[in-house]
Scaffold this motif. Structure first.
Motif, PDB file in Angstrom:
ATOM      1  N   VAL A 116       0.848  -1.200   0.000  1.00 54.82           N
ATOM      2  CA  VAL A 116       0.000   0.000   0.000  1.00 54.82           C
ATOM      3  C   VAL A 116       0.882   1.249   0.000  1.00 54.82           C
ATOM      4  CG1 VAL A 116      -1.791   1.268   1.250  1.00 54.82           C
ATOM      5  CG2 VAL A 116      -1.832  -1.248   1.203  1.00 54.82           C
ATOM      6  N   ILE A 117       1.933   1.215   0.786  1.00 53.02           N
ATOM      7  CA  ILE A 117       2.887   2.327   0.813  1.00 53.02           C
ATOM      8  C   ILE A 117       3.537   2.485  -0.550  1.00 53.02           C
ATOM      9  CG2 ILE A 117       4.996   3.179   1.885  1.00 53.02           C
ATOM     10  CD1 ILE A 117       2.492   3.146   3.715  1.00 53.02           C
ATOM     11  N   TYR A 118       3.911   1.376  -1.171  1.00 53.17           N
ATOM     12  CA  TYR A 118       4.544   1.438  -2.490  1.00 53.17           C
ATOM     13  C   TYR A 118       3.567   1.942  -3.553  1.00 53.17           C
ATOM     14  CZ  TYR A 118       7.942  -1.556  -0.094  1.00 53.17           C
ATOM     15  OH  TYR A 118       8.850  -2.070   0.797  1.00 53.17           O
ATOM     16  N   LYS A 119       2.295   1.635  -3.388  1.00 52.99           N
ATOM     17  CA  LYS A 119       1.314   2.122  -4.366  1.00 52.99           C
ATOM     18  C   LYS A 119       1.164   3.641  -4.258  1.00 52.99           C
ATOM     19  CE  LYS A 119      -2.341  -0.352  -5.486  1.00 52.99           C
ATOM     20  NZ  LYS A 119      -3.688  -1.011  -5.472  1.00 52.99           N
ATOM     21  N   ALA A 120       1.077   4.154  -3.032  1.00 54.51           N
ATOM     22  CA  ALA A 120       0.985   5.610  -2.853  1.00 54.51           C
ATOM     23  C   ALA A 120       2.252   6.293  -3.368  1.00 54.51           C
ATOM     24  CB  ALA A 120       0.756   5.938  -1.380  1.00 54.51           C
ATOM     25  N   ALA A 121       3.411   5.711  -3.090  1.00 53.64           N
ATOM     26  CA  ALA A 121       4.669   6.264  -3.595  1.00 53.64           C
ATOM     27  C   ALA A 121       4.696   6.255  -5.120  1.00 53.64           C
ATOM     28  CB  ALA A 121       5.845   5.465  -3.036  1.00 53.64           C
ATOM     29  N   SER A 122       4.137   5.205  -5.712  1.00 51.72           N
ATOM     30  CA  SER A 122       4.090   5.100  -7.175  1.00 51.72           C
ATOM     31  C   SER A 122       3.249   6.217  -7.776  1.00 51.72           C
ATOM     32  CB  SER A 122       3.499   3.744  -7.589  1.00 51.72           C
ATOM     33  OG  SER A 122       4.222   2.667  -7.060  1.00 51.72           O
ATOM     34  N   VAL A 123       2.123   6.510  -7.149  1.00 50.82           N
ATOM     35  CA  VAL A 123       1.235   7.571  -7.642  1.00 50.82           C
ATOM     36  C   VAL A 123       1.981   8.897  -7.687  1.00 50.82           C
ATOM     37  CG1 VAL A 123      -0.831   8.921  -7.092  1.00 50.82           C
ATOM     38  CG2 VAL A 123      -0.892   6.422  -6.912  1.00 50.82           C
ATOM     39  N   ILE A 124       2.706   9.206  -6.607  1.00 53.27           N
ATOM     40  CA  ILE A 124       3.442  10.471  -6.541  1.00 53.27           C
ATOM     41  C   ILE A 124       4.571  10.494  -7.569  1.00 53.27           C
ATOM     42  CG2 ILE A 124       4.870  11.943  -5.073  1.00 53.27           C
ATOM     43  CD1 ILE A 124       3.312  10.724  -2.657  1.00 53.27           C
ATOM     44  N   ALA A 125       5.343   9.419  -7.628  1.00 54.78           N
ATOM     45  CA  ALA A 125       6.481   9.373  -8.554  1.00 54.78           C
ATOM     46  C   ALA A 125       6.022   9.474 -10.004  1.00 54.78           C
ATOM     47  CB  ALA A 125       7.270   8.086  -8.335  1.00 54.78           C
ATOM     48  N   ALA A 126       4.938   8.776 -10.361  1.00 54.63           N
ATOM     49  CA  ALA A 126       4.444   8.818 -11.739  1.00 54.63           C
ATOM     50  C   ALA A 126       3.882  10.187 -12.089  1.00 54.63           C
ATOM     51  CB  ALA A 126       3.378   7.740 -11.946  1.00 54.63           C
ATOM     52  N   ALA A 127       3.221  10.836 -11.135  1.00 60.26           N
ATOM     53  CA  ALA A 127       2.694  12.186 -11.382  1.00 60.26           C
ATOM     54  C   ALA A 127       3.842  13.164 -11.647  1.00 60.26           C
ATOM     55  CB  ALA A 127       1.848  12.641 -10.197  1.00 60.26           C
ATOM     56  N   ARG A 128       4.902  13.069 -10.863  1.00 62.05           N
ATOM     57  CA  ARG A 128       6.055  13.956 -11.071  1.00 62.05           C
ATOM     58  C   ARG A 128       6.679  13.711 -12.446  1.00 62.05           C
ATOM     59  NH1 ARG A 128       9.239  13.389  -5.253  1.00 62.05           N
ATOM     60  NH2 ARG A 128       7.676  14.454  -3.955  1.00 62.05           N
ATOM     61  N   GLU A 129       6.828  12.449 -12.785  1.00 64.72           N
ATOM     62  CA  GLU A 129       7.459  12.105 -14.057  1.00 64.72           C
ATOM     63  C   GLU A 129       6.601  12.606 -15.221  1.00 64.72           C
ATOM     64  OE1 GLU A 129      10.481  10.356 -16.449  1.00 64.72           O
ATOM     65  OE2 GLU A 129      10.362  10.956 -14.339  1.00 64.72           O
ATOM     66  N   ALA A 130       5.284  12.411 -15.142  1.00 68.03           N
ATOM     67  CA  ALA A 130       4.395  12.845 -16.215  1.00 68.03           C
ATOM     68  C   ALA A 130       4.385  14.364 -16.354  1.00 68.03           C
ATOM     69  CB  ALA A 130       2.981  12.332 -15.956  1.00 68.03           C
ATOM     70  N   GLU A 131       4.403  15.053 -15.220  1.00 67.00           N
ATOM     71  CA  GLU A 131       4.408  16.520 -15.268  1.00 67.00           C
ATOM     72  C   GLU A 131       5.689  17.028 -15.931  1.00 67.00           C
ATOM     73  OE1 GLU A 131       4.526  19.970 -11.892  1.00 67.00           O
ATOM     74  OE2 GLU A 131       2.699  18.757 -12.028  1.00 67.00           O
ATOM     75  N   ALA A 132       6.805  16.406 -15.609  1.00 72.64           N
ATOM     76  CA  ALA A 132       8.071  16.827 -16.209  1.00 72.64           C
ATOM     77  C   ALA A 132       8.066  16.608 -17.718  1.00 72.64           C
ATOM     78  CB  ALA A 132       9.224  16.066 -15.563  1.00 72.64           C
ATOM     79  N   LYS A 133       7.441  15.554 -18.168  1.00 73.43           N
ATOM     80  CA  LYS A 133       7.444  15.231 -19.593  1.00 73.43           C
ATOM     81  C   LYS A 133       6.407  16.046 -20.374  1.00 73.43           C
ATOM     82  CE  LYS A 133       9.333  10.560 -19.169  1.00 73.43           C
ATOM     83  NZ  LYS A 133      10.664  11.036 -19.544  1.00 73.43           N
ATOM     84  N   LEU A 134       5.266  16.331 -19.746  1.00 65.92           N
ATOM     85  CA  LEU A 134       4.202  17.050 -20.453  1.00 65.92           C
ATOM     86  C   LEU A 134       4.297  18.558 -20.298  1.00 65.92           C
ATOM     87  CD1 LEU A 134       1.092  14.798 -19.643  1.00 65.92           C
ATOM     88  CD2 LEU A 134       2.264  15.015 -21.847  1.00 65.92           C
ATOM     89  N   GLY A 135       4.976  19.013 -19.243  1.00 63.95           N
ATOM     90  CA  GLY A 135       5.069  20.447 -19.014  1.00 63.95           C
ATOM     91  C   GLY A 135       3.744  21.066 -18.594  1.00 63.95           C
ATOM     92  N   ARG A 136       2.917  20.322 -17.882  1.00 66.81           N
ATOM     93  CA  ARG A 136       1.631  20.824 -17.384  1.00 66.81           C
ATOM     94  C   ARG A 136       1.345  20.147 -16.045  1.00 66.81           C
ATOM     95  NH1 ARG A 136      -2.500  18.340 -21.836  1.00 66.81           N
ATOM     96  NH2 ARG A 136      -4.110  19.124 -20.403  1.00 66.81           N
ATOM     97  N   PRO A 137       0.458  20.707 -15.217  1.00 67.88           N
ATOM     98  CA  PRO A 137       0.230  20.130 -13.884  1.00 67.88           C
ATOM     99  C   PRO A 137      -0.327  18.707 -13.950  1.00 67.88           C
ATOM    100  CG  PRO A 137      -0.684  22.361 -14.025  1.00 67.88           C
ATOM    101  CD  PRO A 137      -0.312  21.967 -15.425  1.00 67.88           C
ATOM    102  N   VAL A 138       0.294  17.825 -13.192  1.00 71.65           N
ATOM    103  CA  VAL A 138      -0.207  16.463 -13.006  1.00 71.65           C
ATOM    104  C   VAL A 138      -0.195  16.195 -11.498  1.00 71.65           C
ATOM    105  CG1 VAL A 138       0.047  14.018 -13.537  1.00 71.65           C
ATOM    106  CG2 VAL A 138       0.711  15.743 -15.242  1.00 71.65           C
ATOM    107  N   VAL A 139      -1.365  15.969 -10.930  1.00 70.32           N
ATOM    108  CA  VAL A 139      -1.540  15.916  -9.484  1.00 70.32           C
ATOM    109  C   VAL A 139      -1.706  14.458  -9.031  1.00 70.32           C
ATOM    110  CG1 VAL A 139      -3.050  16.621  -7.571  1.00 70.32           C
ATOM    111  CG2 VAL A 139      -2.584  18.207  -9.472  1.00 70.32           C
ATOM    112  N   PRO A 140      -1.014  14.049  -7.955  1.00 70.38           N
ATOM    113  CA  PRO A 140      -1.197  12.692  -7.428  1.00 70.38           C
ATOM    114  C   PRO A 140      -2.437  12.621  -6.526  1.00 70.38           C
ATOM    115  CG  PRO A 140       0.498  13.823  -6.158  1.00 70.38           C
ATOM    116  CD  PRO A 140       0.062  14.783  -7.235  1.00 70.38           C
ATOM    117  N   VAL A 141      -3.312  11.673  -6.782  1.00 63.50           N
ATOM    118  CA  VAL A 141      -4.544  11.501  -6.002  1.00 63.50           C
ATOM    119  C   VAL A 141      -4.655  10.038  -5.596  1.00 63.50           C
ATOM    120  CG1 VAL A 141      -7.060  11.653  -5.984  1.00 63.50           C
ATOM    121  CG2 VAL A 141      -5.717  13.392  -7.199  1.00 63.50           C
TER     122      VAL A 141
END
Length: 543
Positions: free
Chosen positions: A106-131
């Motif tokens: 469960v901890i790894y899943k929450a960490a994954s959400v945050i890490a993937a949101a950061r990565e997507a935001e960096a690549k798209l150049g637009r806000p991507v929020v972890p929920v």
């Protein structure tokens, strides 16, 4: 934080084939697992269908109220401000509530959400929020009212919320009183070894649970303590404020129930036709919605023009069920098949983080997404880890063990090591002894039987008892050798209990409290910051 890739057994061939981009699964999913190549296409689709989802400002207003109560971090407020911007997207994932957050994954899943949101935001150049979506409407209390921690000898102990909880109400509706929390926390305190982090950790547990009257609120506050500073937004699927937003979506699910039911059946046919086992039940008469009746969460069916349950407790025409929805939206919730549609009707989901089992059952839903005017989002396998403590790493090196040895061959390797410690070849010598007895005694028994048949029968019984005594002596010899090498065996058993407790992956058994007590909380943010790829590769990490 550099992890070492290691293969970890999985229970789902369908999920493994999705992660490996095999042709057999291509028709079951909208996108493949390659994150980078799909981001722009998915973002464009979300931009074009902005008006098909719950109104963005209404969503942010609800999330602000909920997070202000349970997750009031400045970073979370910033995430919500960004989500309110037109074009902001979401990476999400979810899990049912669990005691003290439940297993490590469960901890790894929450960490994954945050890490993937950061990565997507960096690549798209637009806000991507972890929920993170808390499935508080689930009703299997016995599945979530406990967790597991190792004791000071490495043995796995079940920590459980004591008390009787009757009915089939949602987890978010089950009241937990102060004494029940206190008892569970005292169990944790007794199990955790004394470390520099323990006093603060126990105080955190007390503060969180003294403020919580149900498991979902406590779960949210625990996630907030660990991830609120990283901007993780939380939501509870059982919240009445969210139900009000979801009401039009439920109404659409009721009106289109026949179309959705056939879409799920089509998905099931495709999964089976591709050669896979069914990952979830798809009933021919299933309405794929739950209705709460007198505290019980009933799975609805649709038959002969009526919505009802299999026990015959409720029955509705479509119009009457829609009226009930308008008057009492809090009585409705999704099942495993309609939850993905609800999620994407509420949030602008760029990607969703899933475990292997979830990836498999999402393979049933592609046609349902289409029939509902939606598109299945990008599915990313959650991050997966085994934490290797220094002491166990040292012992694995000492005994020449690999991770795969521990996963598949540990008992065999342990017995081989134990046998190598003694010059006496126990199995061989006792086998020789048994054979020698047989060789010497058998001819005598044959001659005795010639004297009198009864002596032959007595002799056979006597020979069998002699063999049993030799076997007993062999067992005692093994026990004496094990006692002689008790310290070494503790090393072997400690490796097993840490990496594969009860023969299951560590992340599916151990609770995070054990590692927070050893290492504090800083390693979680380091873990998030070190992950930028979502390939489903398991990693062994050392903290």
């Amino acid at each position: 934080m550099k992890g070492i890739p290691e293969a970890l057994r999985s229970g789902s061939r369908l999920a493994e084939d999705y992660i490996c981009s095999r042709d057999a699964v291509r028709a079951l999913y909208e996108y493949d697992v390659h994150f980078d190549s799909n981001l722009s296409a998915r973002a464009q689709w979300l931009d074009e269908t902005e008006n098909a989802r719950v109104h963005r400002q209404n969503l942010v207003e609800y999330l602000s109220i909920y997070n202000r109560r349970l997750n009031a971090h400045p970073e979370v407020r910033q995430s919500l401000e960004r989500l309110s911007q037109q074009g902001a997207l979401v990476v999400t994932g979810g899990q049912q509530s669990g005691l003290f957050t439940g297993p490590l994954f469960v901890i790894y899943k929450a960490a994954s959400v945050i890490a993937a949101a950061r990565e997507a935001e960096a690549k798209l150049g637009r806000p991507v929020v972890p929920v993170f979506w808390i499935a508080g409407e689930d009703h299997d209390w016995d599945e979530v009212n406990h967790t597991f921690l190792p004791d000071r000898n490495g043995n796995i102990v079940k920590v459980k919320l004591h008390g009787r909880f009757s009915g089939r109400d949602s987890v978010s509706s089950v009241h937990v009183d102060a004494d029940q929390w206190k008892n569970a926390i005292e169990q944790v305190e007794q199990l955790l070894p004394d470390t520099v982090h323990k006093p603060g950790l126990v105080k955190l547990l007390r503060d969180i649970h003294e403020s919580s009257s149900n498991l979902s609120d406590a779960f949210a506050r625990m996630l907030s303590a660990l991830f609120g500073g990283s901007g993780l937004v939380l939501m509870d699927a059982a919240e009445q404020g969210l139900r009000a937003l979801e009401q039009p979506v439920f109404a659409n699910m009721i009106r289109k129930n026949d179309v959705l039911r056939h879409a799920y059946l089509q998905g099931a046919s495709q999964v089976v036709g591709a050669g896979y086992d069914m990952p979830a039940e798809v009933a021919e008469d299933g309405a794929n919605l739950f209705y709460i009746h007198q505290g019980a969460r009933l799975l609805l069916t649709y038959k002969d023009g009526l919505f009802g349950d299999r026990k015959g407790l409720v029955s509705f025409t479509e119009d009457r069920l829609l009226q009930e929805l308008a008057e009492h939206p809090e009585r409705f919730s999704n099942n495993v098949l309609t939850r993905p549609l609800m999620q994407d009707s509420v949030l602008p989901v760029l990607a969703v983080i899933l475990g292997h089992g979830e990836i498999a059952y999402w393979g049933l839903t592609r046609e349902a997404f289409r029939q509902f005017g939606l598109q299945m989002p990008i599915l990313l396998p959650r991050l997966s880890f085994t934490i290797l403590e220094d002491i166990h790493h040292k012992h694995m090196q000492q005994y020449g063990l690999s991770f795969q040895d521990v996963q598949y061959r540990l008992e065999e390797r342990k017995q081989q090591w134990l046998d190598d410690q003694e010059t006496l070849a126990v199995e061989e010598e006792f086998a020789k002894a048994q054979q020698a007895i047989e060789t010497v005694y058998r001819p005598l028994l044959d001659r005795l039987a010639e004297i009198q048949a009864g002596l032959g029968r007595i002799g056979e019984t006597n020979l069998r008892k002699i063999g049993e005594q030799v076997q007993y002596m062999q067992q005692q010899t093994h026990r004496a050798i094990a006692e002689k090498h008790e310290a070494g065996l503790r090393h072997w058993n400690g490796i097993q209990a840490s990496l594969f407790p009860t023969n299951k992956p560590q992340e599916r058994v151990h609770n995070v409290l054990f590692y927070l007590n050893l290492y504090g909380t800083e390693w979680i943010e380091r873990l998030i910051g070190s992950q930028s790829e979502f390939t489903g590769q398991h990693q062994v990490i050392r903290l």
